[in-house]
Design an enzyme around this catalytic site. Structure first.
Site, mmCIF file in Angstrom:
data_model
loop_
_atom_site.group_PDB
_atom_site.id
_atom_site.type_symbol
_atom_site.label_atom_id
_atom_site.label_comp_id
_atom_site.label_asym_id
_atom_site.label_seq_id
_atom_site.Cartn_x
_atom_site.Cartn_y
_atom_site.Cartn_z
ATOM 1 N N SER A 158 37.738 19.640 53.073
ATOM 2 C CA SER A 158 37.692 18.713 51.950
ATOM 3 C C SER A 158 38.988 18.771 51.169
ATOM 4 C CB SER A 158 36.525 19.057 51.019
ATOM 5 O OG SER A 158 35.302 18.641 51.549
ATOM 6 N N HIS A 216 35.315 17.866 43.834
ATOM 7 C CA HIS A 216 34.316 18.911 44.052
ATOM 8 C C HIS A 216 34.950 20.205 44.571
ATOM 9 C CE1 HIS A 216 34.295 17.530 48.343
ATOM 10 N NE2 HIS A 216 33.974 18.775 48.585
ATOM 11 N N ASP A 268 35.511 11.522 43.128
ATOM 12 C CA ASP A 268 35.739 12.748 43.905
ATOM 13 C C ASP A 268 37.221 12.954 44.199
ATOM 14 O OD1 ASP A 268 34.867 15.138 45.004
ATOM 15 O OD2 ASP A 268 34.677 14.313 47.016
#
Length: 327
Positions: free
Chosen positions: A180, A71, A101
């Site tokens: 992230s 993402h 992911d």
């Protein structure tokens, strides 16, 4: 004259423990901070507009490959990576897999030596972990905490295809926006997870570094994508009847609640209401158990399944098909 009572001194034992804790965090931070990059990625929006996105990434090979979240890169094919020493280099996306992911990018310039990858399956609840990110270019953003829970599940989707990411690691180490794709490491500095903020629910979550994720990364390196097998059924865990539980030594199975018409499961003769017990002679206790078998090597290969239908055991052979990218 009143006697002044001073605060009790911290015991030597407590001080030693605090010093050890600090030394571990400092050591992990020193090892990993140079190896975690800040990513800047341009995401295309409607009418040709671009919006800049940010995240982190971990160098994991000595020839410039970095691991991050799918993402973070989205549908972009390139961006810029910045390191703690001030080095900046363009990168291009090798492959991204939204259903895990995970994504792999490769720097077009020099990178620091790679981080050491560990094994998330060896983690224990309460174990010390350190999160190292590079959010918004703030190199060396380090937080520490413990493993709060193991075996969490995180839903992920692309198009109409939905999957559950298995064995996600939950930690109380704080993750900031832009973290992230950063590293979750154990006290020895080995990376056991790739941090993700996709849940946006205030929890520290990390995609585990384990055999499954290694296979996914290998597929991304080789082909730029991950091929998955598809059976075409949906189910929910359900207990086995007591006599069968004692006979099989298995407490639960997967109650099939839906079979997609014309799918491999339908062609094999499975029906809604069947209680799926085994796949390839391995117990099936949840959708995740079955899902772990649905990687590339299962495509087109007969898969033996056993289900309970009423009071009878039913053996069928299903041949998983490839899950189309837009399924």
């Amino acid at each position: 004259m009143a006697e002044t009572v001073s605060e009790p001194d911290r015991s030597r034992r407590e001080q030693a423990a605090l010093d050890t804790y600090s030394q571990v965090v400092v050591s992990v931070a020193a090892e990993l901070t140079p190896k975690v990059a800040a990513l800047n990625v341009a995401h295309r929006r409607h009418r040709g507009r671009f919006v800049m996105g940010t995240g982190s990434a971990v160098v994991f090979t000595d020839d410039g490959f970095l691991l991050t979240n799918a993402h973070v890169v989205g549908h972009s094919d390139a961006g810029t990576a910045s390191f703690a020493d001030g080095t900046t280099t363009p990168f291009h996306v090798i492959g991204a897999d939204p259903l895990s992911d995970l994504a792999v990018v490769r720097a077009d310039g020099p990178t620091p030596p790679p981080a050491r990858l560990g094994e998330a399956n060896a983690l224990r609840v309460g174990q010390l972990v350190v999160a190292v990110g590079n959010p918004l270019g703030l190199a060396g953003s380090v937080t520490a905490g413990v493993v709060s829970a193991l075996g969490r599940s995180l839903p992920a989707s692309t198009g109409s295809a939905t999957r559950v990411i298995d064995d996600v690691v939950q930690t109380d180490a704080t993750l900031y926006p832009g973290s992230s794709g950063g590293a979750l490491a154990t006290a020895d500095g080995k990376v056991v997870g790739i941090n993700t903020a996709i849940a946006e629910i205030g929890l520290g979550l990390a995609i585990p570094v384990n055999d499954t994720s290694r296979r996914i990364v290998a597929a991304l390196l080789a082909d730029g994508r991950v091929r998955r097998a598809y059976l075409g059924l949906a189910g929910t865990p359900a207990p086995l009847p007591p006599p069968l539980r004692a006979r099989l030594g298995q407490r639960s199975g997967l109650r099939i609640v839906e079979v997609v018409p014309a799918s491999p499961a339908a062609r094999a003769g499975l029906r809604a209401g069947d209680l799926l017990l085994t796949a390839h002679d391995e117990p099936v206790t949840s959708a995740q158990t079955l899902q772990r078998l649905m990687l590339e090597d299962a495509i087109g290969r007969p898969l033996a399944l056993t289900a309970l239908r009423g009071d009878a055991l039913v053996d069928v052979i299903a041949t998983p098909a490839e899950l189309a990218a837009n399924d």
